[in-house]
Each structure stands twice: as structure tokens, then as C-alpha cells.
Write an enzyme that holds these catalytic residues in place. Structure first.
Site, PDB file in Angstrom:
ATOM      1  N   CYS A 142       1.763  -3.591  12.068  1.00 15.05           N
ATOM      2  CA  CYS A 142       2.900  -3.560  12.988  1.00 15.05           C
ATOM      3  C   CYS A 142       3.358  -5.003  13.178  1.00 15.05           C
ATOM      4  CB  CYS A 142       2.558  -2.864  14.306  1.00 15.05           C
ATOM      5  SG  CYS A 142       1.415  -3.732  15.365  1.00 15.05           S
ATOM      6  N   CYS A 146       7.473  -2.195  11.599  1.00 19.60           N
ATOM      7  CA  CYS A 146       7.720  -3.601  11.280  1.00 19.60           C
ATOM      8  C   CYS A 146       8.911  -3.781  10.338  1.00 19.60           C
ATOM      9  CB  CYS A 146       6.466  -4.280  10.740  1.00 19.60           C
ATOM     10  SG  CYS A 146       5.709  -3.488   9.326  1.00 19.60           S
ATOM     11  N   CYS A 176       7.399  -5.816   6.492  1.00 13.41           N
ATOM     12  CA  CYS A 176       6.208  -5.259   5.829  1.00 13.41           C
ATOM     13  C   CYS A 176       6.439  -5.220   4.328  1.00 13.41           C
ATOM     14  CB  CYS A 176       5.912  -3.851   6.339  1.00 13.41           C
ATOM     15  SG  CYS A 176       5.333  -3.826   8.031  1.00 13.41           S
TER      16      CYS A 176
END
Length: 172
Positions: free
Chosen positions: A88, A162, A166
Site C-alpha cells: 500500500c 497504491c 506499485c
């Protein structure tokens, strides 16, 4: 941080690196281990003033996790269990909760890591308290930066809000 305090922490980190050199002897060169220690120091030292006293321990733990992930992704060490990575933004709430819950519910049959694209200075105290209420301890955890090593070693990567921060690896 005062120069004397910084020098003391660096000397403690140097002592911790000897433990990693012993653990990974024959797997990685001393130079690789030093590089991972230094990168881990750089990633953790500036953002966690509350944790400064424990910084050498966190640097060793983070570098160790990264070296394990690298060794596994390069086939230098075998995996005993499937690996899940929860990601996250801050690694201070959702991903930490998911990691501790998965670890607990799998009873050790799944290796779990968590990381953040922009890690916070500490885990959200409300999250720590909520996990304590169900008997799970996050006191030894800290927000960790997302690294390619973690992603490449994972069998499954679960992203939790995210967005573009990510990384995407085909097959993960």
C-alpha cells in the site's frame, strides 16, 4: 541528528552487517551485503526519528529481508513456502494488517511481506491497537519501502490502493 549520534548509529550498523555476512557467506559477496546494508540505511534513516535508537536493528532486518528475497529470486536459496507481498502507499495500515492476518491464519504455511510505495514514519497506532484487540502483535513491525527484490521474490503481490506507484511484473 547530531554528528556523534549518527556516528554511533553507523558503527552499530557496521557491527550488525557482520551478522549478515556470516549468514549469507557463500551466497553473496561481502560487497553485495555492504551495498544492501548501505541502501537499507539510506532508505530508513532519514524518516524515522522516533525509531532512531533501534535504527541499526531495523536496517539489519530490512537488509536481511532484501537479501533473502534476492537469493530466492536468483535461485540461490529455495523457498519453503509460497510468498505473498502486500503493498500500500504508506505500509502503515492496510498492508500491515493484511500481512499479520495472513501470517496468523496461514499458521506459517505462507511467508508474508509488506511494503509501501511511500512508507510512513511509523505504523498507525490505531492499527496496532486494533490488531492487539484480536491478539496479534505488530510491535516488531515498521513501515518498509517497496523494493524490486520483494516483488520479484513474491509468488503473489496484492496491491492495496497504491495506484501507479506499485510495480507490475507479469505473472505476479
Amino acid at each position: 541528528m547530531e554528528p556523534a549520534e549518527l556516528a554511533l548509529l553507523r558503527s552499530q550498523v557496521a557491527r550488525e552487517s557482520y551478522r549478515l555476512k556470516d549468514e549469507f557467506a557463500g551466497v553473496f559477496s561481502a560487497e553485495t551485503i555492504e551495498r544492501y546494508i548501505n541502501e537499507s540505511w539510506d532508505a530508513l534513516q532519514g524518516t524515522r526519528p522516533r525509531l532512531a535508537t533501534f535504527l541499526p536493528i531495523f536496517v539489519r532486518r530490512f537488509a536481511r529481508e532484501r537479501l533473502l528475497a534476492l537469493a530466492q529470486s536468483e535461485g540461490k536459496m529455495t523457498k519453503d513456502h509460497p510468498e505473498v507481498l502486500f503493498v500500500c502507499v504508506h505500509n502503515a495500515g492496510r498492508s500491515q494488517m493484511a500481512a499479520v492476518l495472513t501470517s496468523h491464519l496461514s499458521e506459517g504455511r505462507v511467508r508474508v511481506r509488506s511494503a509501501g510505495s511511500t512508507p510512513a514514519a511509523e505504523i498507525n497506532p490505531v492499527v496496532v491497537e486494533a490488531m492487539q484487540e484480536v491478539g496479534l502483535d505488530l510491535s516488531q513491525e515498521f513501515p518498509k519501502p517497496l523494493t524490486d527484490d520483494f516483488v520479484q521474490a513474491a509468488d503473489v503481490v496484492i496491491t492495496m490502493g497504491c495506484g501507479d506507484a506499485c510495480p507490475v511484473y507479469p505473472g505476479k
